[in-house]
Design a protein around this motif. Structure first.
Motif, PDB file in Angstrom:
ATOM      1  N   ASP A 374      22.588  51.834  55.828  1.00 27.31           N
ATOM      2  CA  ASP A 374      22.102  51.137  54.753  1.00 27.31           C
ATOM      3  C   ASP A 374      20.991  51.945  54.001  1.00 27.31           C
ATOM      4  O   ASP A 374      20.131  52.231  54.689  1.00 27.31           O
ATOM      5  CB  ASP A 374      21.581  49.814  55.312  1.00 27.31           C
ATOM      6  CG  ASP A 374      22.360  48.902  55.739  1.00 27.31           C
ATOM      7  OD1 ASP A 374      23.628  48.528  55.076  1.00 27.31           O
ATOM      8  OD2 ASP A 374      22.291  48.162  57.076  1.00 27.31           O
ATOM      9  N   ILE A 375      21.143  52.142  52.732  1.00 28.53           N
ATOM     10  CA  ILE A 375      20.449  53.132  52.168  1.00 28.53           C
ATOM     11  C   ILE A 375      19.476  52.212  51.370  1.00 28.53           C
ATOM     12  O   ILE A 375      19.724  51.299  50.659  1.00 28.53           O
ATOM     13  CB  ILE A 375      21.471  53.939  51.241  1.00 28.53           C
ATOM     14  CG1 ILE A 375      22.155  54.662  52.011  1.00 28.53           C
ATOM     15  CG2 ILE A 375      20.291  54.675  50.513  1.00 28.53           C
ATOM     16  CD1 ILE A 375      23.254  55.572  51.296  1.00 28.53           C
ATOM     17  N   LEU A 376      18.029  52.709  51.507  1.00 30.17           N
ATOM     18  CA  LEU A 376      16.991  52.205  50.691  1.00 30.17           C
ATOM     19  C   LEU A 376      16.214  53.351  49.934  1.00 30.17           C
ATOM     20  O   LEU A 376      15.737  54.360  50.561  1.00 30.17           O
ATOM     21  CB  LEU A 376      16.087  51.471  51.602  1.00 30.17           C
ATOM     22  CG  LEU A 376      16.404  50.204  52.337  1.00 30.17           C
ATOM     23  CD1 LEU A 376      15.871  49.841  53.291  1.00 30.17           C
ATOM     24  CD2 LEU A 376      17.121  49.051  51.476  1.00 30.17           C
ATOM     25  N   PRO A 377      16.121  53.250  48.483  1.00 32.23           N
ATOM     26  CA  PRO A 377      15.466  54.296  47.858  1.00 32.23           C
ATOM     27  C   PRO A 377      14.092  54.010  47.809  1.00 32.23           C
ATOM     28  O   PRO A 377      13.510  52.813  47.351  1.00 32.23           O
ATOM     29  CB  PRO A 377      16.036  54.332  46.650  1.00 32.23           C
ATOM     30  CG  PRO A 377      16.565  52.815  46.695  1.00 32.23           C
ATOM     31  CD  PRO A 377      16.966  52.498  47.859  1.00 32.23           C
ATOM     32  N   LEU A 378      13.083  55.220  47.950  1.00 28.47           N
ATOM     33  CA  LEU A 378      11.581  54.853  47.672  1.00 28.47           C
ATOM     34  C   LEU A 378      11.372  55.516  46.261  1.00 28.47           C
ATOM     35  O   LEU A 378      11.672  56.631  46.031  1.00 28.47           O
ATOM     36  CB  LEU A 378      10.965  55.260  48.496  1.00 28.47           C
ATOM     37  CG  LEU A 378      11.076  54.867  50.167  1.00 28.47           C
ATOM     38  CD1 LEU A 378      10.104  55.777  51.157  1.00 28.47           C
ATOM     39  CD2 LEU A 378      10.785  53.425  50.162  1.00 28.47           C
ATOM     40  N   GLY A 379      10.791  54.762  45.403  1.00 27.61           N
ATOM     41  CA  GLY A 379      10.561  55.227  43.884  1.00 27.61           C
ATOM     42  C   GLY A 379       9.150  55.956  43.986  1.00 27.61           C
ATOM     43  O   GLY A 379       8.473  56.238  44.826  1.00 27.61           O
ATOM     44  N   LEU A 380       8.939  56.433  42.627  1.00 30.21           N
ATOM     45  CA  LEU A 380       7.718  57.175  42.523  1.00 30.21           C
ATOM     46  C   LEU A 380       6.534  56.407  42.272  1.00 30.21           C
ATOM     47  O   LEU A 380       6.574  55.149  41.955  1.00 30.21           O
ATOM     48  CB  LEU A 380       7.933  57.882  41.105  1.00 30.21           C
ATOM     49  CG  LEU A 380       9.197  59.013  40.888  1.00 30.21           C
ATOM     50  CD1 LEU A 380       9.170  59.451  39.604  1.00 30.21           C
ATOM     51  CD2 LEU A 380       8.882  60.154  41.915  1.00 30.21           C
ATOM     52  N   LEU A 381       5.529  57.000  42.647  1.00 33.98           N
ATOM     53  CA  LEU A 381       3.994  56.419  42.883  1.00 33.98           C
ATOM     54  C   LEU A 381       3.457  56.503  41.290  1.00 33.98           C
ATOM     55  O   LEU A 381       3.442  57.375  40.923  1.00 33.98           O
ATOM     56  CB  LEU A 381       3.296  56.854  43.959  1.00 33.98           C
ATOM     57  CG  LEU A 381       3.850  56.579  45.427  1.00 33.98           C
ATOM     58  CD1 LEU A 381       2.876  56.999  46.280  1.00 33.98           C
ATOM     59  CD2 LEU A 381       4.254  55.121  45.723  1.00 33.98           C
ATOM     60  N   GLU A 382       2.812  55.411  40.664  1.00 33.68           N
ATOM     61  CA  GLU A 382       1.989  55.455  39.597  1.00 33.68           C
ATOM     62  C   GLU A 382       0.553  55.642  40.041  1.00 33.68           C
ATOM     63  O   GLU A 382       0.177  55.793  41.088  1.00 33.68           O
ATOM     64  CB  GLU A 382       2.384  54.102  38.931  1.00 33.68           C
ATOM     65  CG  GLU A 382       3.496  53.674  38.390  1.00 33.68           C
ATOM     66  CD  GLU A 382       3.730  52.335  37.576  1.00 33.68           C
ATOM     67  OE1 GLU A 382       2.498  51.963  37.071  1.00 33.68           O
ATOM     68  OE2 GLU A 382       4.728  51.661  37.642  1.00 33.68           O
ATOM     69  N   LYS A 383      -0.216  56.093  38.928  1.00 27.92           N
ATOM     70  CA  LYS A 383      -1.660  56.351  39.092  1.00 27.92           C
ATOM     71  C   LYS A 383      -2.427  55.174  39.932  1.00 27.92           C
ATOM     72  O   LYS A 383      -3.278  55.623  40.552  1.00 27.92           O
ATOM     73  CB  LYS A 383      -2.358  56.700  37.753  1.00 27.92           C
ATOM     74  CG  LYS A 383      -3.771  57.360  37.890  1.00 27.92           C
ATOM     75  CD  LYS A 383      -4.009  57.567  36.563  1.00 27.92           C
ATOM     76  CE  LYS A 383      -5.702  58.427  36.678  1.00 27.92           C
ATOM     77  NZ  LYS A 383      -6.151  58.725  35.105  1.00 27.92           N
TER      78      LYS A 383
END
Length: 439
Positions: A374-383
């Motif tokens: 089961d694939i879970l993507p982690l997004g980019l972090l904001e400031k």
């Protein structure tokens, strides 16, 4: 009944008296006839004899009549109702009217109530009365009630067992820890907790739980793995948790085959130990992008093959930056379409729905192991997320969390060009620890 008996006895008495009177008169007449036949010529003595017979008959009749009246009165007094008028013998050979008041008024006599006749129940066939069939309770009804009770008890026990099994792993405490320690990854955290809750709610499974977390560098993959490992060590024990770093445990590619064998043996021992203790082990593989082909093949055989039931009760967690280019490109190109009113949770949920099929297509081409995951993507972090990382790290190190100082340190991090009001960090929170140590 008493009136009827008295009337009957009185009539019988009258009949007897009349019979006696007739016999007496016949005997007297017989005597007169004989006397007449004896003397062919009537004389004064024969005439006086007939007169004496008539007088004697009259006296006897009067005596018998008096005696008959006395007997009638005695019978009427014995069988009469108290308060009812006395009965008198009827007049003989007379049609005299009875005096008024000799009989009680009809209104004073209690009349017998007539019973209402019940209507007969007529049936269409046969035309006669039939008995209504009595409802008979079938014995199978009790068996059905017993079956319902057994099923209810089984379901209730199953629910109680599920709750007990989930409480053993303290998923509520894990959720609080992840929401407090992991920044900017609400969607991935919710997805991971949902998978763990569904899997840990029972001890019988048809396949192991395989979760693969993917994201760019610095978004919190390794930090998330360390939090999971620490939590599971506290609930199942150190011997049932494995953290495998490929660059540390198997740095040389020439040793990949031996590393794969050693890893398979270690996993088998931990699985058997967990089966004896009725617990579910956790295997965390960090930096999975550096795994050799032999190690991936060995793990795929453990995950995909159904060798025995104990191998199905295990959790495999893979952490890697495979597919990070797809995640970065998707977020930078679609950030302008994201509404500012959208919450962080809904934003990350949409991110997972959109990125999961893209990452799956790219990962399945690399190795078939990811077809089972089961694939879970982690997004980019904001400031803002980077500033939270600085605040948390400074608090841990004992520095005063000055807002101005945190903004200055967060400004030294490199960011992508602002898109749709979002400013994403190129390195995430990876440089936060180094910069705090320089203070």
């Amino acid at each position: 009944m008493s009136d009827r008996g008295s009337s009957t006895s009185s009539s019988q008495t009258e009949g007897d008296f009349d019979g006696e009177l007739d016999e007496e008169m016949e005997s007297e007449e017989g005597r007169t006839e004989t006397e007449r036949k004896g003397s062919p010529v009537p004389s004064l003595s024969s005439f006086s004899t007939s007169i004496r017979a008539v007088i004697r008959i009259k006296q006897k009749y009067q005596a018998m009549k008096k005696r008959r009246q006395e007997m009638a009165l005695s019978l009427a007094g014995a069988g009469a109702v108290p308060g009812a008028p006395g009965r008198t013998s009827p007049k003989i050979f007379t049609f005299d009217k009875l005096p008024p008041g000799s009989f009680p008024a009809l209104s004073s006599v209690p009349q017998r109530k007539k019973r209402k006749r019940k209507k007969r129940v007529l049936f269409p066939n046969g035309g006669g009365c039939r008995a209504v069939p009595k409802p008979q309770r079938s014995r199978a009804t009790y068996c059905l009630y017993l079956l319902f009770a057994i099923v209810f008890v089984q379901i209730y026990n199953a629910i109680e067992n599920l709750d007990d099994h989930v409480l053993r792993y303290d998923l509520e405490g894990l959720e609080k820890t992840l929401r407090r320690e992991v920044f900017g990854q609400q969607g991935a955290v919710e997805g991971l907790l949902s998978l763990l809750k569904d899997y840990l709610s029972t001890y019988v499974h048809n396949k192991p739980l395989v979760v693969s977390l993917h994201g760019p560098s610095g978004v919190g993959k390794s930090h998330l793995g360390r939090l999971l490992a620490g939590h599971f060590r506290s609930v199942v024990g150190d011997t049932l948790v494995l953290q495998y770093y490929v660059l540390h445990h198997c740095p040389q590619e020439a040793d990949a085959l031996q590393c794969a064998r050693n890893l398979s043996t270690l996993i088998s021992e931990m699985v058997q130990r967990a089966e004896e203790e009725e617990k579910i082990p956790l295997f965390i593989f960090d930096e999975a992008e550096h795994m050799h082909e032999e190690i991936l093949d060995a793990l795929w055989q453990l995950v995909a093959s159904k060798r025995s039931n104990e191998y199905l009760n295990a959790i495999y967690l893979f952490l890697s930056n495979l597919g990070h280019a797809h995640i970065t490109k998707h977020m930078l190109h679609n950030s302008s379409s994201i509404s500012m009113a959208m919450t962080a949770s809904s934003h990350h949920s949409n991110l997972i729905k959109e990125l999961t099929p893209i990452l799956r297509n790219a990962l399945e081409k690399l190795h078939p192991l990811w077809t089972e995951a089961d694939i879970l993507p982690l997004g980019l972090l904001e400031k803002g997320h980077v500033m939270d990382c600085f605040l948390d790290e400074m608090t841990r190190e004992g520095f005063y969390p000055d807002r101005t100082n945190i903004e200055r340190l967060a400004g030294e991090i490199q960011y992508y060009p602002s898109v749709g009001g979002h400013e994403y960090s190129q390195t995430g929170c990876k440089q936060v620890v180094a910069k705090v140590n320089l203070l």
